[in-house]
Structure formats: structure tokens, C-alpha cells
Design a protein around this motif. Sequence first.
Motif, PDB file in Angstrom:
ATOM      1  N   PHE A 117       0.845  -1.191   0.000  1.00  0.00           N
ATOM      2  CA  PHE A 117       0.000   0.000   0.000  1.00  0.00           C
ATOM      3  C   PHE A 117       0.886   1.249   0.000  1.00  0.00           C
ATOM      4  O   PHE A 117       2.055   1.208   0.365  1.00  0.00           O
ATOM      5  CB  PHE A 117      -0.891   0.019   1.247  1.00  0.00           C
ATOM      6  N   GLY A 118       0.274   2.362  -0.392  1.00  0.00           N
ATOM      7  CA  GLY A 118       1.023   3.614  -0.455  1.00  0.00           C
ATOM      8  C   GLY A 118       1.593   4.023   0.887  1.00  0.00           C
ATOM      9  O   GLY A 118       2.728   4.503   0.985  1.00  0.00           O
ATOM     10  N   PHE A 119       0.820   3.817   1.970  1.00  0.00           N
ATOM     11  CA  PHE A 119       1.313   4.223   3.289  1.00  0.00           C
ATOM     12  C   PHE A 119       2.504   3.375   3.713  1.00  0.00           C
ATOM     13  O   PHE A 119       3.384   3.840   4.438  1.00  0.00           O
ATOM     14  CB  PHE A 119       0.184   4.153   4.332  1.00  0.00           C
ATOM     15  N   VAL A 120       2.559   2.098   3.248  1.00  0.00           N
ATOM     16  CA  VAL A 120       3.673   1.221   3.593  1.00  0.00           C
ATOM     17  C   VAL A 120       4.965   1.734   2.958  1.00  0.00           C
ATOM     18  O   VAL A 120       6.025   1.752   3.589  1.00  0.00           O
ATOM     19  CB  VAL A 120       3.392  -0.230   3.159  1.00  0.00           C
ATOM     20  N   ILE A 121       4.876   2.179   1.720  1.00  0.00           N
ATOM     21  CA  ILE A 121       6.048   2.735   1.038  1.00  0.00           C
ATOM     22  C   ILE A 121       6.543   3.976   1.781  1.00  0.00           C
ATOM     23  O   ILE A 121       7.742   4.144   2.027  1.00  0.00           O
ATOM     24  CB  ILE A 121       5.696   3.080  -0.417  1.00  0.00           C
ATOM     25  N   ALA A 122       5.581   4.859   2.161  1.00  0.00           N
ATOM     26  CA  ALA A 122       5.946   6.079   2.892  1.00  0.00           C
ATOM     27  C   ALA A 122       6.508   5.748   4.275  1.00  0.00           C
ATOM     28  O   ALA A 122       7.465   6.380   4.735  1.00  0.00           O
ATOM     29  CB  ALA A 122       4.723   6.990   3.020  1.00  0.00           C
ATOM     30  N   LEU A 123       5.951   4.740   4.930  1.00  0.00           N
ATOM     31  CA  LEU A 123       6.420   4.341   6.250  1.00  0.00           C
ATOM     32  C   LEU A 123       7.845   3.789   6.185  1.00  0.00           C
ATOM     33  O   LEU A 123       8.704   4.152   7.003  1.00  0.00           O
ATOM     34  CB  LEU A 123       5.474   3.299   6.850  1.00  0.00           C
ATOM     35  N   ASN A 124       8.103   2.923   5.221  1.00  0.00           N
ATOM     36  CA  ASN A 124       9.452   2.363   5.084  1.00  0.00           C
ATOM     37  C   ASN A 124      10.479   3.455   4.791  1.00  0.00           C
ATOM     38  O   ASN A 124      11.601   3.429   5.301  1.00  0.00           O
ATOM     39  CB  ASN A 124       9.473   1.304   3.981  1.00  0.00           C
ATOM     40  N   ALA A 125      10.069   4.428   3.959  1.00  0.00           N
ATOM     41  CA  ALA A 125      10.969   5.540   3.648  1.00  0.00           C
ATOM     42  C   ALA A 125      11.236   6.393   4.895  1.00  0.00           C
ATOM     43  O   ALA A 125      12.355   6.858   5.117  1.00  0.00           O
ATOM     44  CB  ALA A 125      10.378   6.396   2.535  1.00  0.00           C
ATOM     45  N   PHE A 126      10.182   6.582   5.716  1.00  0.00           N
ATOM     46  CA  PHE A 126      10.328   7.368   6.953  1.00  0.00           C
ATOM     47  C   PHE A 126      11.286   6.672   7.917  1.00  0.00           C
ATOM     48  O   PHE A 126      12.142   7.322   8.524  1.00  0.00           O
ATOM     49  CB  PHE A 126       8.963   7.561   7.602  1.00  0.00           C
ATOM     50  N   ILE A 127      11.156   5.357   8.052  1.00  0.00           N
ATOM     51  CA  ILE A 127      12.034   4.600   8.950  1.00  0.00           C
ATOM     52  C   ILE A 127      13.480   4.695   8.484  1.00  0.00           C
ATOM     53  O   ILE A 127      14.409   4.896   9.288  1.00  0.00           O
ATOM     54  CB  ILE A 127      11.574   3.132   9.043  1.00  0.00           C
ATOM     55  N   ALA A 128      13.689   4.573   7.143  1.00  0.00           N
ATOM     56  CA  ALA A 128      15.051   4.669   6.601  1.00  0.00           C
ATOM     57  C   ALA A 128      15.624   6.070   6.834  1.00  0.00           C
ATOM     58  O   ALA A 128      16.810   6.233   7.186  1.00  0.00           O
ATOM     59  CB  ALA A 128      15.030   4.336   5.109  1.00  0.00           C
ATOM     60  N   GLU A 129      14.774   7.088   6.671  1.00  0.00           N
ATOM     61  CA  GLU A 129      15.213   8.477   6.883  1.00  0.00           C
ATOM     62  C   GLU A 129      15.566   8.713   8.356  1.00  0.00           C
ATOM     63  O   GLU A 129      16.553   9.383   8.676  1.00  0.00           O
ATOM     64  CB  GLU A 129      14.091   9.430   6.454  1.00  0.00           C
ATOM     65  N   LEU A 130      14.772   8.121   9.250  1.00  0.00           N
ATOM     66  CA  LEU A 130      15.036   8.296  10.675  1.00  0.00           C
ATOM     67  C   LEU A 130      16.343   7.613  11.076  1.00  0.00           C
ATOM     68  O   LEU A 130      17.136   8.165  11.836  1.00  0.00           O
ATOM     69  CB  LEU A 130      13.859   7.723  11.476  1.00  0.00           C
ATOM     70  N   ARG A 131      16.579   6.425  10.536  1.00  0.00           N
ATOM     71  CA  ARG A 131      17.830   5.717  10.845  1.00  0.00           C
ATOM     72  C   ARG A 131      19.040   6.490  10.309  1.00  0.00           C
ATOM     73  O   ARG A 131      20.090   6.546  10.958  1.00  0.00           O
ATOM     74  CB  ARG A 131      17.791   4.311  10.247  1.00  0.00           C
ATOM     75  N   ALA A 132      18.882   7.095   9.145  1.00  0.00           N
ATOM     76  CA  ALA A 132      19.975   7.894   8.587  1.00  0.00           C
ATOM     77  C   ALA A 132      20.254   9.107   9.462  1.00  0.00           C
ATOM     78  O   ALA A 132      21.411   9.502   9.663  1.00  0.00           O
ATOM     79  CB  ALA A 132      19.614   8.330   7.170  1.00  0.00           C
ATOM     80  N   ALA A 133      19.191   9.697  10.010  1.00  0.00           N
ATOM     81  CA  ALA A 133      19.367  10.848  10.897  1.00  0.00           C
ATOM     82  C   ALA A 133      20.111  10.450  12.170  1.00  0.00           C
ATOM     83  O   ALA A 133      20.967  11.190  12.667  1.00  0.00           O
ATOM     84  CB  ALA A 133      18.006  11.451  11.239  1.00  0.00           C
ATOM     85  N   LEU A 134      19.805   9.255  12.704  1.00  0.00           N
ATOM     86  CA  LEU A 134      20.491   8.784  13.905  1.00  0.00           C
ATOM     87  C   LEU A 134      21.986   8.572  13.653  1.00  0.00           C
ATOM     88  O   LEU A 134      22.816   8.835  14.528  1.00  0.00           O
ATOM     89  CB  LEU A 134      19.866   7.474  14.391  1.00  0.00           C
ATOM     90  N   ALA A 135      22.316   8.113  12.464  1.00  0.00           N
ATOM     91  CA  ALA A 135      23.721   7.818  12.149  1.00  0.00           C
ATOM     92  C   ALA A 135      24.498   9.052  11.710  1.00  0.00           C
ATOM     93  O   ALA A 135      25.734   9.020  11.637  1.00  0.00           O
ATOM     94  CB  ALA A 135      23.783   6.756  11.053  1.00  0.00           C
TER      95      ALA A 135
END
Length: 617
Positions: A117-135
Motif C-alpha cells: 500500500f502507499g502508506f507502507v512505502i511512505a512508512l518504510n521511507a520514513f524509517i530509513a530516513e530516521l535511521r539515517a538521521a540517527l547515524a
Amino acid sequence: MEDFQSWVTDARIISALCRLRAKCAHKRSKKHTLHVLTSDSSYNYHAIESSIGDTYETRFNAELSRVMPPRRLWISLGQQYRTMKRGVTIERLSTLKMNTMSLERTIDRHRESSPPFGFVIALNAFIAELRAALADPGYKITSPHIYPKRKTKVKSLQAGAENICRPISLFELKDKIILSLTNQYLTKLLDPQFSSCSFAFRAASKPSQPPPSHHDAIRKLVQYRQRFEGESLWVSERDMEKFYDSVNHRVIMERFEVIKQVLEAKDPTLDFTIPTRIFEKYLKCYSFNRNVLPLNEDTKWWQEHRIEGGRFEWIAAQLKDSGYYEDLDNEDIGVPQGGTLSGLIANIVLDSVDKTIPADDRLLYLRFCDDMLIIHPDRDRCESITNTYEDALKGSLLVPHKVAPSESLVRERKVSRKYFPRMSTGPFWRRKSKGPYLWGPFNENSFPWIGFVGYEVSYDGLIRVRQDSIRKELDKQRKVIHDVTKAIRKGRRRSDGFILKSTMSRLVGMSVGRVSLWNYKDLESELCWKSGFRELSPNRHSIRQLKLLDKCRNRLYYKLVKYLRSLPKRRQRTEAKVNVGSRQIVAFNKPFSYYYQILERKGQSHNSLTQDSLGGR
């Protein structure tokens, strides 16, 4: 404990997002409750939200909705998930908890579907963006949006009057999730180092146990009184002026580093790099003197928030007079109110103050955030320990409230009353820092009650609700009726019976929980007023207080009944006619009362109380 990056799993990120989404749904449901009752367009929150434009709230909700499943996809939980057995009672899960669980299950199901679903794509992208911010060492926490929350209630401003406000900090979605996860990790890691005398913002020592709370503080106070029954006890109460707005960033980091060094000495494998960096970024994104004080001069900003004569208070004069700073403008002072790490910061800074209190078997020392109690049988010893505490506060660059002289804690009543003493304790309750004073029968130098964390405890062990807490609950009751009356004034969309049942359900839910006739004898509910006063003891004071709340709630209900009858008759369609005068007797009597749910369910009814438990002598 595992390192921070390994601890921040997808499940924890998703759980934090789901809690935020559930809170937004809960907030909207309150608006919806009024919207369904009235035809007044000013309560159509759908139209209002679409016309507001670009604000913090609309941006935050849009970003959250983008990464969360739409409401139509939420999985409905079965009946078995709506309640939870806890001991001999049944705990009904709150709407917030159920919605969070529903969202988590929905996301788990749809993350595995193909195509996603569209929200799943956006959610996965958000998680990846958050992990990048932590690193990313260069990632910065965005300065929060400041929301002015009124502290005073000024209906019509006269010349020179002000609306005093509290600055609530609102963070962007990604920052909010990062800060929430960091707070959970650091609290779990640092909490074992904190003193047991502190009861706010603590972590559970065991997974099966809840974290320490204000109830535990009151239990310790009552047990201490029982231990020294019959002895004179001296009490000091101290509070700090504007703690969150006056705590120094340099002091925070110094205390944080001390605790870190202790933990690293115990376990050299601990890696604090990422959580320390986020902790520092949190401090750098905000200070009261730079982010909030300039708003006092911004007339346009206050007009945008529709607060006439708005102002944020500070203690600049006290800080200057204390001699802490050579140049106050060059200091970073204050942490965000509403920020998730601020509670942990309070414990980090004040734990060093706790540790200055000397060991003494006859001493009781309790702290809840910045409120403190010191009790001792010896007056001089109580005063000496209080002075030690105040010196430690000054060493932390904090400002305690000015101590009220003993003679200023009472005043002679202007109008004599038959059943009241000549002297009034009104000044005693208004002053935040006072003592040492004698805890005993009332006279000019002795006071029978101690107020702490919403309770009041008497020298003979009785417990009642603090008067301010009673007044606030009565204000909430009145607000519910006022909001409903105002909403239906321009037109009703529902029958009188529906309006009354909806209103009373809301009043009951906020007071004693979502009880019903089939479960009122054994249901426990967490998110309601009664859950904040589980330690109440049955006595003439608490019984009178709770019956006052019941009486006022019933009176307001019948006031709404009378108002509905005064309105022009609404054309009934298919609804059956409802006898509004009998609905409360049938559905909202004793099982839903404050008195029954808090005291009588404990097995100690009014009639069975002994003369001693009622306070008689």
C-alpha cells in the motif's frame, strides 16, 4: 544493555508512531462528539481543518497520516482484546491503547502484502530516513514550535492586566520520534542510578511492576506517620521557581557526564555516542531566554494565537540577584516544556541534590520532580537538612521559592463562622515553600494537613484530595456542560435523549472510567480522575469531597435537562420519544459515582466506618 542503534528496531519506531496517531484520533474524537450534536457550522471540524491553511498542527497531522494506514483499513480488535485480567479485577483497555494495538496489527499485516500500500512505502521511507538521521553526526533537532497555554483565566482585560501563559514546545514528527526513543533508552539505562526518594519520570525496576508514582510517595508518607505515631513531627516544603525555564544547560551536561562515567565504569562496553549526541542537540535547539522571551514583545504573534495581553513569565530578576551569572544574556537557560527528555533532565539535575541529603533513620525525604518534603521529629535537624537542600539547589544554579515566615501562614478570618476556628489557613495553602512547621492539631504554629502530589495527609493519618484538585475537577465538569450547551444553542442534530446520554457518558468516563452496568463491580480503568487517587482512605473529609463531586455532576446534568426542555421542540423523525427526566436514575446512579468507585468498592461503606476512621475523637 544493547547499543542504541540495535535497540531502535522497526517495531519500536512503528509503536511510537502508532501511539502518536492514536492520540490524534482521540483528540479528534472530542471534536466529533460535539459535531454530531449540533448543526452549527462552527463545530464542523472537517471544514475548519481544511480551511486553516499551513499551521504546525496541519503539517504534523498530514505527515503522520502519510505514513500511517487510513482509518478504513484499521483492524477491528475482538472482544478478547478489550479487557485484561489483573489480579481479581478486570482492566478495560483505554481507547488510546486499543487504537494503538489496532494500528500495529494493521501495519504488520500490510507490510507483508504485495504490492505494498502507499502508506507502507511512505512508512518504510520514513524509517530509513530516521535511521539515517540517527547515524548522521551533523543532524540537528529543529527548534520547537512554541504554543502559549494559558495559566490565568482573564475574561475581560482591564488596564495593565495580563494573560500569563506557559510555553509548550511542539516538535516536528521525525524529531519527536527520535527524542521519544532516546528518552526511553536513556531512562531505562540511567534510572538505577537515581535515588529511591524520587517518584517522577521513573522507569519500572521489573517488567511485571509499574514504575514508581505519586501513590508510592503517599504510601511512604502515611507509613512514616504511623511509625512515629504520637510524636511531634516537623515539616519543610520546598519548591523551585520556574524549574524548566531556569535550569542551566551547562549544569545539565555536567551532571549527565557524571552519571555516564559511573555507568561506563561498571560496563565499559556501553556506547553512549548516539544518545549523547541527540541529548546535546535537544539542549541546543532551545533555551527560554533565546526562543521564548523575545515573543513577549511580538504583538502580532500573540494576535495570531488570539490571546489578548499574553505574556510568558520568567525570573530574570531572581537569577540576577542570586549572583549566578555575570551576563545572563550569554547563558543558555531553560529546557522545552512538553519535550520528552525534559522529565529525565529534571531527574539528572536534581538527583545530585537528592544525594546531598544526609542519611538519617528518623528522616523522611520525598521528591516529585521539583516538589520536595522533609520531615523529622527534631526541629533543628529538620531545619539543618532543609538548609543543606537549599544550598544544593543554589549549587545547581536553581532558585527556590521564597520561604514564608511561620507567622504569615495564618490570618484572622474577616467574617467569623460558627464551625470554623478564628484563624484561617488560607495563606498556608497558597505558599509553596514553607517550614519547618509542626505537623499536628491546628494552632498558630501547628498545621494538621500536608499537601503533596494532589493529596492531603493529616497528622492522624487521614487522606483526602487536595482542594485544588477538587476545584479543577469541578471546573472540568462545568466545561463539559458549557461546551454542549454552547454547541446545541444554534441547532440540534440529535434527540434530547441522545444528547443527554452522550454528555453523561463523557462525564462518567472522565471521572471514574468507562464503566457499565455489567462490569461496574470489578472493572478498573487507568485513564480517569479516580486512577489519580487510589490511596484515598475512607474518612469524613474524603467522603464529603467525593459526594460533593457526585452532587455537582448530577446538578449539572439536570441543568442540561432543564435547558433542553426550554428549547423549541425538535421535530422527531424515527427516534422514539425519550423521557429525559428518568434517564439518570436508570443508567447513571450509584455504580457510576465517585464515592462508590473510589471508596465503597473497597468494602468500607460509609455506614461501616468506625468513629475513629471518620476522624472523631
